[in-house]
Motif scaffolding. Structure first.
Motif, PDB file in Angstrom:
ATOM      1  N   PRO A  44       0.830  -1.205   0.000  1.00 51.68           N
ATOM      2  CA  PRO A  44       0.000   0.000   0.000  1.00 51.68           C
ATOM      3  C   PRO A  44       0.865   1.254   0.000  1.00 51.68           C
ATOM      4  N   LYS A  45       0.355   2.269  -0.670  1.00 49.34           N
ATOM      5  CA  LYS A  45       1.050   3.566  -0.687  1.00 49.34           C
ATOM      6  C   LYS A  45       0.034   4.666  -0.465  1.00 49.34           C
ATOM      7  N   LEU A  46       0.453   5.698   0.268  1.00 49.11           N
ATOM      8  CA  LEU A  46      -0.459   6.798   0.547  1.00 49.11           C
ATOM      9  C   LEU A  46      -0.872   7.499  -0.734  1.00 49.11           C
ATOM     10  N   LEU A  47      -2.173   7.654  -0.917  1.00 51.68           N
ATOM     11  CA  LEU A  47      -2.701   8.413  -2.048  1.00 51.68           C
ATOM     12  C   LEU A  47      -3.001   9.851  -1.604  1.00 51.68           C
ATOM     13  N   MET A  48      -3.790   9.951  -0.535  1.00 51.25           N
ATOM     14  CA  MET A  48      -4.156  11.278  -0.037  1.00 51.25           C
ATOM     15  C   MET A  48      -4.480  11.224   1.444  1.00 51.25           C
ATOM     16  N   SER A  49      -4.133  12.281   2.144  1.00 54.15           N
ATOM     17  CA  SER A  49      -4.701  12.500   3.464  1.00 54.15           C
ATOM     18  C   SER A  49      -6.044  13.198   3.255  1.00 54.15           C
ATOM     19  N   VAL A  50      -6.955  13.051   4.185  1.00 55.31           N
ATOM     20  CA  VAL A  50      -8.282  13.655   4.049  1.00 55.31           C
ATOM     21  C   VAL A  50      -8.435  14.720   5.124  1.00 55.31           C
ATOM     22  N   GLY A  58      -5.142  17.026  -8.212  1.00 56.47           N
ATOM     23  CA  GLY A  58      -5.328  16.671  -9.610  1.00 56.47           C
ATOM     24  C   GLY A  58      -6.714  16.104  -9.853  1.00 56.47           C
ATOM     25  N   ARG A  59      -6.772  14.876 -10.314  1.00 52.79           N
ATOM     26  CA  ARG A  59      -8.048  14.244 -10.631  1.00 52.79           C
ATOM     27  C   ARG A  59      -8.728  13.629  -9.405  1.00 52.79           C
ATOM     28  N   ILE A  75     -12.663  10.072  -8.234  1.00 53.62           N
ATOM     29  CA  ILE A  75     -11.635  10.054  -9.274  1.00 53.62           C
ATOM     30  C   ILE A  75     -12.295  10.499 -10.573  1.00 53.62           C
ATOM     31  N   ARG A  76     -11.792  11.564 -11.132  1.00 53.77           N
ATOM     32  CA  ARG A  76     -12.327  12.087 -12.401  1.00 53.77           C
ATOM     33  C   ARG A  76     -11.434  11.640 -13.543  1.00 53.77           C
ATOM     34  N   ASP A  77     -12.025  11.542 -14.741  1.00 50.68           N
ATOM     35  CA  ASP A  77     -11.264  11.215 -15.950  1.00 50.68           C
ATOM     36  C   ASP A  77     -10.369   9.994 -15.704  1.00 50.68           C
ATOM     37  N   SER A  78     -10.969   8.888 -15.343  1.00 53.13           N
ATOM     38  CA  SER A  78     -10.221   7.683 -14.970  1.00 53.13           C
ATOM     39  C   SER A  78      -9.247   7.253 -16.055  1.00 53.13           C
ATOM     40  N   LYS A  79      -8.075   6.826 -15.603  1.00 52.10           N
ATOM     41  CA  LYS A  79      -7.036   6.295 -16.490  1.00 52.10           C
ATOM     42  C   LYS A  79      -6.879   4.803 -16.234  1.00 52.10           C
ATOM     43  N   LEU A  80      -6.333   4.106 -17.225  1.00 54.32           N
ATOM     44  CA  LEU A  80      -6.058   2.673 -17.035  1.00 54.32           C
ATOM     45  C   LEU A  80      -5.160   2.462 -15.816  1.00 54.32           C
TER      46      LEU A  80
END
Lengths: 112, 116
Positions: A44-50, A58-59, A75-80
């Motif tokens: 696991p890796k930190l994505l965001m603190s809330v 970003g997205r 999550i907007r404009d999802s990427k692969l």
């Protein structure tokens, strides 16, 4: 009620879609909230603190609703490359000196 | 910086054998943790060490022991392995002492353990 609950998914969405995950927590005294990302067979890796006011990177947008005790990740404009499992993480108990509690994760698959 | 390192990456044991999983961090972090991750169960905390010289039980400590050897190293020992301990084991560390807001945990790459 489990300490941290998430919809396990999977969420299968097309590229470019907007997807939202919710997470509920049981301890109303929790102070710290995070979203972690875990790729298949990786750590696991930190994505965001809330933060209380909500925050955007970003997205990705994270929001906290203390009254209803839930956290959301948009999550907007999802990427692969967004395909992964997203873990909701919260302080475990009233006391400050306790470890974090991880939800079981929500799996996202972004399809071309 | 290597971050958090774990050895070994993979291990196969027979029931009753013992082994020690090693973890080291080079970020000068105070707190270190051991988790196990099983399908459908998520990450569960086995033991943690809030600072050098202290260790505490987490959610699933039975069958495990730990040693905080120094500030950098935190090992997990299985004295008599059982098939129920087949899992992926992650070590993690964090800078702040437990309970500080916005504490981030950094994870090692994991050890995949199979107990036959």
């Amino acid at each position: 009620r489990k300490e941290v609950e998430q919809d396990p998914g999977p969420f299968n969405v097309p590229e470019g879609a907007t997807v939202a995950f919710n997470c509920t927590y049981s301890n109303s005294a929790s102070q710290s909230f995070f979203w972690y990302r875990q790729d298949c067979r990786k750590e696991p890796k930190l994505l965001m603190s809330v933060y209380s006011s909500g925050n955007e990177d970003g997205r990705f947008t994270a929001q906290l609703n203390r009254a209803s005790q839930y956290i959301s990740l948009l999550i907007r404009d999802s990427k692969l490359s967004d395909s992964a499992t997203y873990l909701c993480v919260v302080n475990g108990r009233d006391s400050g000196n306790t470890p974090l509690v991880f939800g079981k994760g929500t799996r996202l698959s972004v399809i071309a | 910086n290597a971050g958090v390192t774990q050895t070994p990456k993979f291990q196969v044991l027979k029931t009753g054998q013992s082994m020690t999983l090693q973890c080291a961090q080079d970020m000068n972090h105070n707190s270190m943790y051991w988790y196990r991750q099983d399908p459908g169960m998520g990450l569960r905390l086995i033991y943690y060490s809030a600072s050098e010289g202290t260790t505490d039980k987490g959610e699933v400590p039975n069958g495990y022991n730990v040693s905080r050897l120094n500030k950098r190293e935190f090992s997990l020992r299985l004295e008599s392995a059982a098939p129920s301990q087949t899992s992926v084991y992650f070590c993690a560390s964090s800078e702040a002492l437990l309970g500080y807001s916005q504490e981030t945990q950094y994870f090692g790459p994991g050890t995949r353990l199979l107990v036959l």
